[in-house]
Design an enzyme around this catalytic site. Sequence first.
Site, PDB file in Angstrom:
ATOM      1  N   CYS A  12      40.364  42.336  52.380  1.00 48.08           N
ATOM      2  CA  CYS A  12      40.991  41.796  51.178  1.00 48.08           C
ATOM      3  C   CYS A  12      42.282  41.094  51.551  1.00 48.08           C
ATOM      4  O   CYS A  12      43.189  41.701  52.135  1.00 48.08           O
ATOM      5  CB  CYS A  12      41.260  42.933  50.196  1.00 48.08           C
ATOM      6  N   CYS A  15      45.437  42.774  49.996  1.00 49.26           N
ATOM      7  CA  CYS A  15      45.772  44.042  50.666  1.00 49.26           C
ATOM      8  C   CYS A  15      46.507  43.749  51.971  1.00 49.26           C
ATOM      9  O   CYS A  15      47.496  44.413  52.303  1.00 49.26           O
ATOM     10  CB  CYS A  15      44.511  44.853  50.975  1.00 49.26           C
ATOM     11  N   ASP A  38      53.272  32.163  45.317  1.00 48.59           N
ATOM     12  CA  ASP A  38      51.927  31.597  45.415  1.00 48.59           C
ATOM     13  C   ASP A  38      51.948  30.434  46.411  1.00 48.59           C
ATOM     14  O   ASP A  38      52.865  29.619  46.416  1.00 48.59           O
ATOM     15  CB  ASP A  38      51.452  31.113  44.035  1.00 48.59           C
ATOM     16  N   HIS A  54      44.355  48.805  46.435  1.00 46.17           N
ATOM     17  CA  HIS A  54      43.330  47.821  46.086  1.00 46.17           C
ATOM     18  C   HIS A  54      42.707  48.148  44.739  1.00 46.17           C
ATOM     19  O   HIS A  54      42.066  49.177  44.573  1.00 46.17           O
ATOM     20  CB  HIS A  54      42.237  47.765  47.155  1.00 46.17           C
ATOM     21  N   ASN A  98      43.897  36.296  35.813  1.00 45.69           N
ATOM     22  CA  ASN A  98      42.532  35.789  35.837  1.00 45.69           C
ATOM     23  C   ASN A  98      41.596  36.934  36.224  1.00 45.69           C
ATOM     24  O   ASN A  98      41.872  37.658  37.191  1.00 45.69           O
ATOM     25  CB  ASN A  98      42.413  34.635  36.833  1.00 45.69           C
ATOM     26  N   GLY A 104      38.249  32.720  36.038  1.00 43.55           N
ATOM     27  CA  GLY A 104      38.861  31.901  37.086  1.00 43.55           C
ATOM     28  C   GLY A 104      39.469  32.692  38.229  1.00 43.55           C
ATOM     29  O   GLY A 104      40.311  32.178  38.967  1.00 43.55           O
ATOM     30  N   HIS A 109      41.532  40.921  44.214  1.00 43.44           N
ATOM     31  CA  HIS A 109      42.517  42.016  44.215  1.00 43.44           C
ATOM     32  C   HIS A 109      43.421  41.692  43.034  1.00 43.44           C
ATOM     33  O   HIS A 109      44.012  40.597  42.996  1.00 43.44           O
ATOM     34  CB  HIS A 109      43.284  42.028  45.550  1.00 43.44           C
ATOM     35  N   HIS A 111      45.931  40.650  40.510  1.00 37.54           N
ATOM     36  CA  HIS A 111      47.241  40.015  40.695  1.00 37.54           C
ATOM     37  C   HIS A 111      47.694  39.393  39.388  1.00 37.54           C
ATOM     38  O   HIS A 111      46.892  38.857  38.626  1.00 37.54           O
ATOM     39  CB  HIS A 111      47.200  38.972  41.817  1.00 37.54           C
ATOM     40  N   HIS A 113      49.963  36.534  37.836  1.00 34.28           N
ATOM     41  CA  HIS A 113      50.703  35.287  38.081  1.00 34.28           C
ATOM     42  C   HIS A 113      51.919  35.262  37.162  1.00 34.28           C
ATOM     43  O   HIS A 113      51.793  35.528  35.963  1.00 34.28           O
ATOM     44  CB  HIS A 113      49.858  34.063  37.705  1.00 34.28           C
TER      45      HIS A 113
HETATM   46  P1  AMP Z   1      43.276  33.544  41.054  1.00 38.13           P
HETATM   47  O1  AMP Z   1      42.548  32.272  40.779  1.00 38.13           O
HETATM   48  O2  AMP Z   1      43.912  34.134  39.838  1.00 38.13           O
HETATM   49  O3  AMP Z   1      42.424  34.541  41.828  1.00 38.13           O
HETATM   50  O4  AMP Z   1      44.508  33.146  41.938  1.00 38.13           O
HETATM   51  C1  AMP Z   1      44.613  33.346  43.305  1.00 38.13           C
HETATM   52  C2  AMP Z   1      45.937  32.727  43.695  1.00 38.13           C
HETATM   53  O5  AMP Z   1      46.236  33.160  44.997  1.00 38.13           O
HETATM   54  C3  AMP Z   1      45.928  31.189  43.703  1.00 38.13           C
HETATM   55  O6  AMP Z   1      46.945  30.712  42.812  1.00 38.13           O
HETATM   56  C4  AMP Z   1      46.218  30.846  45.159  1.00 38.13           C
HETATM   57  O7  AMP Z   1      47.033  29.707  45.310  1.00 38.13           O
HETATM   58  C5  AMP Z   1      46.904  32.104  45.655  1.00 38.13           C
HETATM   59  N1  AMP Z   1      46.786  32.352  47.084  1.00 38.13           N
HETATM   60  C6  AMP Z   1      45.661  32.307  47.833  1.00 38.13           C
HETATM   61  N2  AMP Z   1      45.932  32.615  49.111  1.00 38.13           N
HETATM   62  C7  AMP Z   1      47.262  32.873  49.166  1.00 38.13           C
HETATM   63  C8  AMP Z   1      48.166  33.244  50.208  1.00 38.13           C
HETATM   64  N3  AMP Z   1      47.752  33.417  51.468  1.00 38.13           N
HETATM   65  N4  AMP Z   1      49.472  33.404  49.918  1.00 38.13           N
HETATM   66  C9  AMP Z   1      49.909  33.221  48.644  1.00 38.13           C
HETATM   67  N5  AMP Z   1      49.110  32.894  47.615  1.00 38.13           N
HETATM   68  C10 AMP Z   1      47.812  32.706  47.863  1.00 38.13           C
HETATM   69 ZN    ZN Z   2      42.965  44.400  48.032  1.00 31.23          ZN
END
Ligand code: AMP
Ligand code: ZN
Length: 124
Positions: A12, A15, A38, A54, A98, A104, A109, A111, A113
């Site tokens: 993940c 994680c 992000d 997780h 999301n 979306g 994992h 999160h 925003h």
């Molecule tokens: P979601 O569509 O809600 O799953 O959003 C995932 C978010 O994670 C997106 O806005 C990506 O730009 C962000 N993301 C993906 N990989 C990384 C990373 N390595 N570091 C920081 N943000 C990330």
């Molecule tokens: Zn995780």
Amino acid sequence: MSTELSATADNCLFCKIAAGKIPSKKVYEDDDLYAFHDIAPWAPIHFLIVPKKHITSMAHLDEADGALMGKIMTLAPQLALEQGCEPYPSGGFRVVINTGAHGGQEVHHLHVHVMGGPRPWTKG
Ligand code: AMP
Ligand code: ZN
């Protein structure tokens, strides 16, 4: 189920970021939570808050996670101000979780925003 949809703690991205195994731009950390910028921001300020444990998505929460989610939701406005979001009501911020394919969700994992700063934004 694809690998992406079946992420576990061993496999993940978030994680690994929360554990410091993959680099990130840290915003905040405590025993339960990790927050980081992000990598592809939609807004002048855009960071993510994740639980260190997780949890695959918001759809996977149970009652025992209530305090953890409350902690995230009360931390979000504090971090938003620290990161430069202007105060409510002329400023403010957006919080998005999301969940699942139709929601979306790309990283499986949980999160949160947090986005803010002057408009227009790249997205949203
Ligand atoms: P979601 O569509 O809600 O799953 O959003 C995932 C978010 O994670 C997106 O806005 C990506 O730009 C962000 N993301 C993906 N990989 C990384 C990373 N390595 N570091 C920081 N943000 C990330
Ligand atoms: Zn995780």
